[in-house]
Design a protein around this motif. Structure first.
Motif, PDB file in Angstrom:
ATOM      1  N   SER A 109       0.812  -1.222   0.000  1.00 50.18           N
ATOM      2  CA  SER A 109       0.000   0.000   0.000  1.00 50.18           C
ATOM      3  C   SER A 109       0.843   1.268   0.000  1.00 50.18           C
ATOM      4  CB  SER A 109      -0.940   0.002   1.215  1.00 50.18           C
ATOM      5  OG  SER A 109      -0.208   0.119   2.427  1.00 50.18           O
ATOM      6  N   TYR A 112       2.379   1.025  -4.081  1.00 49.45           N
ATOM      7  CA  TYR A 112       1.579   0.655  -5.247  1.00 49.45           C
ATOM      8  C   TYR A 112       0.868   1.840  -5.899  1.00 49.45           C
ATOM      9  CZ  TYR A 112      -1.142  -2.232  -8.386  1.00 49.45           C
ATOM     10  OH  TYR A 112      -1.671  -2.795  -9.509  1.00 49.45           O
ATOM     11  N   PRO A 113       0.336   2.809  -5.147  1.00 51.60           N
ATOM     12  CA  PRO A 113      -0.278   3.963  -5.821  1.00 51.60           C
ATOM     13  C   PRO A 113       0.698   4.697  -6.751  1.00 51.60           C
ATOM     14  CG  PRO A 113      -0.941   3.910  -3.530  1.00 51.60           C
ATOM     15  CD  PRO A 113       0.124   2.867  -3.690  1.00 51.60           C
ATOM     16  N   TYR A 114       1.954   4.836  -6.318  1.00 53.63           N
ATOM     17  CA  TYR A 114       2.961   5.483  -7.167  1.00 53.63           C
ATOM     18  C   TYR A 114       3.292   4.604  -8.373  1.00 53.63           C
ATOM     19  CZ  TYR A 114       3.707   8.575  -3.174  1.00 53.63           C
ATOM     20  OH  TYR A 114       3.535   9.478  -2.166  1.00 53.63           O
ATOM     21  N   PHE A 117       0.411   4.788 -10.817  1.00 53.06           N
ATOM     22  CA  PHE A 117       0.405   6.089 -11.495  1.00 53.06           C
ATOM     23  C   PHE A 117       1.485   6.136 -12.563  1.00 53.06           C
ATOM     24  CE2 PHE A 117       1.766  10.435 -12.105  1.00 53.06           C
ATOM     25  CZ  PHE A 117       0.559  11.131 -12.226  1.00 53.06           C
ATOM     26  N   ILE A 369      -1.197  11.953  -5.236  1.00 57.76           N
ATOM     27  CA  ILE A 369      -1.612  10.596  -4.876  1.00 57.76           C
ATOM     28  C   ILE A 369      -2.591  10.629  -3.709  1.00 57.76           C
ATOM     29  CG2 ILE A 369      -0.819   8.416  -3.908  1.00 57.76           C
ATOM     30  CD1 ILE A 369      -0.189   8.687  -6.847  1.00 57.76           C
ATOM     31  N   GLU A 370      -2.338  11.505  -2.743  1.00 58.92           N
ATOM     32  CA  GLU A 370      -3.245  11.633  -1.609  1.00 58.92           C
ATOM     33  C   GLU A 370      -4.625  12.103  -2.061  1.00 58.92           C
ATOM     34  OE1 GLU A 370      -3.538  13.938   2.722  1.00 58.92           O
ATOM     35  OE2 GLU A 370      -1.742  14.126   1.469  1.00 58.92           O
ATOM     36  N   GLY A 373      -6.358   9.338  -3.797  1.00 55.15           N
ATOM     37  CA  GLY A 373      -6.825   8.356  -2.819  1.00 55.15           C
ATOM     38  C   GLY A 373      -8.147   8.761  -2.198  1.00 55.15           C
ATOM     39  N   ALA A 376     -10.785   8.132  -4.748  1.00 55.37           N
ATOM     40  CA  ALA A 376     -11.091   6.703  -4.836  1.00 55.37           C
ATOM     41  C   ALA A 376     -11.979   6.263  -3.690  1.00 55.37           C
ATOM     42  CB  ALA A 376      -9.792   5.896  -4.846  1.00 55.37           C
TER      43      ALA A 376
END
Length: 386
Positions: A109, A112-114, A117, A369-370, A373, A376
Motif C-alpha cells: 500500500s 503501489y499507488p505510485y 500512477f 496521490i493523496e 486516494g 477513490a
C-alpha cells in the motif's frame, strides 16, 4: 476504603509489572524516522536515476548507479526483521498467515499507488497520447501488461510490457521474496535470523556470482525464476538477519573514539558504493553489497556520528526520504516524455531538464496521490456500503 486502596494498589502494581515484563525495551530502535536512512534513500534513488539516463542518453555520471537497488533490497530486509521482532516481542503474532498478509499489504500500500500512477503515465499518456499511437493494439497491450500490474514479472508470469518504468523487477522481486521469507521468519524466529537467513544470503549471492558472473542480471531466467528474485531472496535474508545486530548496537554506549571509528567505517562503505556507481571503483557488485550491509546496520542503529542529525534539518531530510519513491518510479517515464517531445536525436541534450522535471514530479506527486486516494474513497462508497 483502606482495603479498597490496598487492593487497587496491588492490582496496579501487578499490571505494571506484567506490562514491563511483556514489553521489550528494545522493541523500537529509537522511535521516529531515521534521518540518515531517509537521506540515503534519496541519494541512492538519485544514483539510480542518473544511471538510467547515462545508459539511455549518454549522460556521463553514475553509469553503474543501478547498484543503488542493492541498498533498497538490504534495507527492505532489515525493515522486515524489525517488523517481525515487533510482532513477536509484543506477543501479537497470532496467525502467521494473517500476520504475513497484513505485513505484505501494508508494504504494498505504500508504493503501489505510485507504481500504478507511473504505469498509467507511461502507457496512457507518453506512449499512447503523446506518441499518437492509439489503435486496436492499445487494448491488446493493456491486457499483456496484467502480470506487470500484479508485480509478477520475477515469477516468470511475464508476456510483455506496455510500459517502461523504473523499479519493475525490484518491486516484483521484493514483494515475492517478502511473501516467502516473512512467514518463515515468524515461524522459525532465532533459527531463521541466526542460521537460515545468513545461509540463504551467502549461497544465493554465491550462486549468482559463480553461475552468471555477477548478481545484477535481474531479467535473466534460470529455468525456475528470474535472477532478480534470487538476488532479492539473498539480500533481503541478509538484511533481516542483520536487524538483530542493529538492535544490539543501538543499546551500546560507545566512547568518543568508538563513535569516530564507527563513523569512519560507515562513511567509507557508503563512499565505496557511490564510487562504484560513478564507475570509479573497479570491484564486483557483490563486494559493494557486503560493504553496504554494515553501513545500513550502523545507520539504522544510529551508532557513531551522523551529519544528518543536525538540529533543524530533520524535516528536510525526512522530506528527501519521502520523495525518493516517486523519484524512483517516475524518472524513466519523465525521460521518455521528454524524448517523445523533442525527438530521440535531441534527447541527450535535455538530460538536465529530465532531472529537474523528475525532481519536481517527485515533490508534487505525494500530494496528488493523496488527493486521488480521497477520490477513490468517494468512488468506493458509490458501490460499497459501510
Amino acid at each position: 476504603q483502606s482495603v479498597s486502596q490496598s487492593v487497587s494498589q496491588s492490582v496496579s502494581q501487578s499490571v505494571s509489572q506484567s506490562v514491563s515484563q511483556s514489553v521489550d525495551p528494545t522493541l523500537y530502535i529509537r522511535r521516529g524516522r531515521n534521518s540518515e536512512i531517509e537521506v540515503s534513500r534519496f541519494l541512492f534513488a538519485v544514483e539510480i536515476m542518473l544511471c538510467h539516463y547515462a545508459l539511455v542518453y549518454g549522460y556521463r555520471f553514475f553509469s553503474r548507479g543501478a547498484i543503488g537497488v542493492e541498498f533498497f533490497l538490504l534495507l527492505s530486509g532489515l525493515l522486515m526483521g524489525h517488523s517481525a521482532h515487533r510482532l513477536t516481542a509484543s506477543g501479537r503474532v497470532g496467525s502467521i498467515g494473517n500476520a504475513s498478509w497484513e505485513h505484505l499489504r501494508k508494504k504494498i500500500s505504500v508504493f503501489y499507488p505510485y507504481y500504478l500512477f507511473a504505469i498509467a503515465f507511461s502507457f496512457l499518456f507518453v506512449r499512447t497520447i503523446l506518441a499518437k499511437n492509439v489503435g486496436a493494439h492499445t487494448f491488446v497491450s493493456i491486457l499483456k501488461g496484467i502480470p506487470q500490474y500484479l508485480m509478477l514479472e520475477m515469477s516468470g508470469a511475464y508476456v510483455g510490457s506496455p510500459v517502461g518504468i523504473s523499479g519493475r523487477w525490484y518491486l516484483s522481486a521484493m514483494v515475492l521474496a517478502t511473501a516467502i521469507l516473512f512467514p518463515i521468519l515468524l515461524r522459525l524466529g532465532d533459527y531463521a535470523k541466526k542460521i537460515l537467513f545468513p545461509l540463504i544470503g551467502v549461497f544465493g549471492l554465491g550462486y549468482l556470482q559463480q553461475n552468471y558472473g555477477g548478481i545484477m542480471d535481474s531479467y535473466v531466467w534460470n529455468g525456475f525464476a528470474g535472477l532478480g528474485l534470487i538476488n532479492a531472496l539473498a539480500q533481503i535474508s541478509l538484511g533481516a538477519a542483520a536487524y538483530e545486530l542493529a538492535r544490539r548496537l543501538s543499546q551500546v554506549e560507545f566512547t568518543t573514539l568508538g563513535k569516530v571509528a564507527l563513523t569512519c567505517v560507515k562513511a567509507g562503505c557508503y563512499l565505496a558504493a557511490f564510487l562504484y556507481g560513478n564507475d570509479s571503483l573497479a570491484v564486483e557488485p557483490l563486494i559493494i553489497v557486503l560493504l553496504l550491509l554494515p553501513a545500513i546496520v550502523l545507520s539504522y542503529s544510529r551508532a557513531g556520528y551522523s551529519l544528518c542529525e543536525l538540529h533543524g534539518c530533520d524535516k528536510l531530510f525526512l522530506f528527501l526520504g519521502k520523495i525518493s519513491l516517486p523519484l524512483y518510479v517516475m524518472h524513466v517515464p519523465i525521460g521518455e516524455m521528454v524524448q517523445t517531445l523533442v525527438g530521440k536525436e535531441l534527447a541527450p541534450r535535455y538530460v538536465l531538464y529530465m532531472i529537474v522535471l523528475s525532481l519536481v514530479t517527485a515533490i508534487a506527486l505525494p500530494a496528488l496521490i493523496e488527493a486521488l486516494g480521497k477520490g477513490a474513497g468517494v468512488l468506493r462508497r458509490c458501490f460499497i456500503r459501510g
